[in-house]
Motif scaffolding. Sequence first.
Motif, PDB file in Angstrom:
ATOM      1  N   HIS A 142       0.610   5.563  -0.295  1.00 29.04           N
ATOM      2  CA  HIS A 142      -0.289   6.723  -0.296  1.00 29.04           C
ATOM      3  C   HIS A 142       0.532   8.004  -0.319  1.00 29.04           C
ATOM      4  O   HIS A 142       1.548   8.110   0.384  1.00 29.04           O
ATOM      5  N   THR A 192       0.846  -1.190   0.000  1.00 26.23           N
ATOM      6  CA  THR A 192       0.000   0.000   0.000  1.00 26.23           C
ATOM      7  C   THR A 192       0.884   1.242   0.000  1.00 26.23           C
ATOM      8  O   THR A 192       1.791   1.352   0.833  1.00 26.23           O
ATOM      9  N   THR A 204      -3.928   6.715  -3.419  1.00 27.65           N
ATOM     10  CA  THR A 204      -3.595   5.493  -2.696  1.00 27.65           C
ATOM     11  C   THR A 204      -3.561   4.314  -3.662  1.00 27.65           C
ATOM     12  O   THR A 204      -4.519   4.085  -4.424  1.00 27.65           O
TER      13      THR A 204
END
Length: 223
Positions: free
Chosen positions: A171, A169, A214
Amino acid sequence: MNEIERKNEIHQRELLATQLEIQQATMQQIGRELHDNIGQKLTLVSLYVQQMLYENKVSEASERIDQVSQIINQSLQDLRSLSKTLTDDNINQKEIVTLIQEEVDNTNSLKKCYISFKHNFKQVDLGFVHKNMLLRITQEFIQNSIKHSNCKNIYITLSTSEETLWELTIHDDGSGFDTSHITSNGIGLTNMKNRAEIIGAQFSLESEKNKGTTLNIILKKQS
């Protein structure tokens, strides 16, 4: 040709295309490094030597030679570092968390934005293809964010669980963009999605103007 054979052939073609793309990007990096970094150092060495010969001042010769030696040694270190990035050994010999952390450290040294990296990996044996894809996707996202989003921070998380081999992930707190025009904004998002699909990972991207972007990529364990 049955369906499985057709999918395998498509997979091999996509993998080859990605490898060729990486090679091209690597050659561009070599050219920039040789011209802007190592070339400048060696040019400076040449100027020092020419100045020594022109001035012919024995009292300053020792100091000049020492300066030349330091520059040459630094150039050799740069060459060794560059050569490591051009071989598969750099990826094969290091864990993915080390490779990503090196990318984070290098970017943070430029002071264009701040990147944090968190993970729960201890010892995860990922193959070359998976490590290569994860690293390239991370690099692509970082470069896109710095170039296009005017972000101040980028947050990277790499985790593993009982259900997933890994989950990445990323962001940024940048300006965001309209995800319905991904193919027209030319910032490499399609490339990231293609890389994820090559290794069978789930890909999702969310972005909102003034709230950032994101990226989430998940590779589940095979049952």
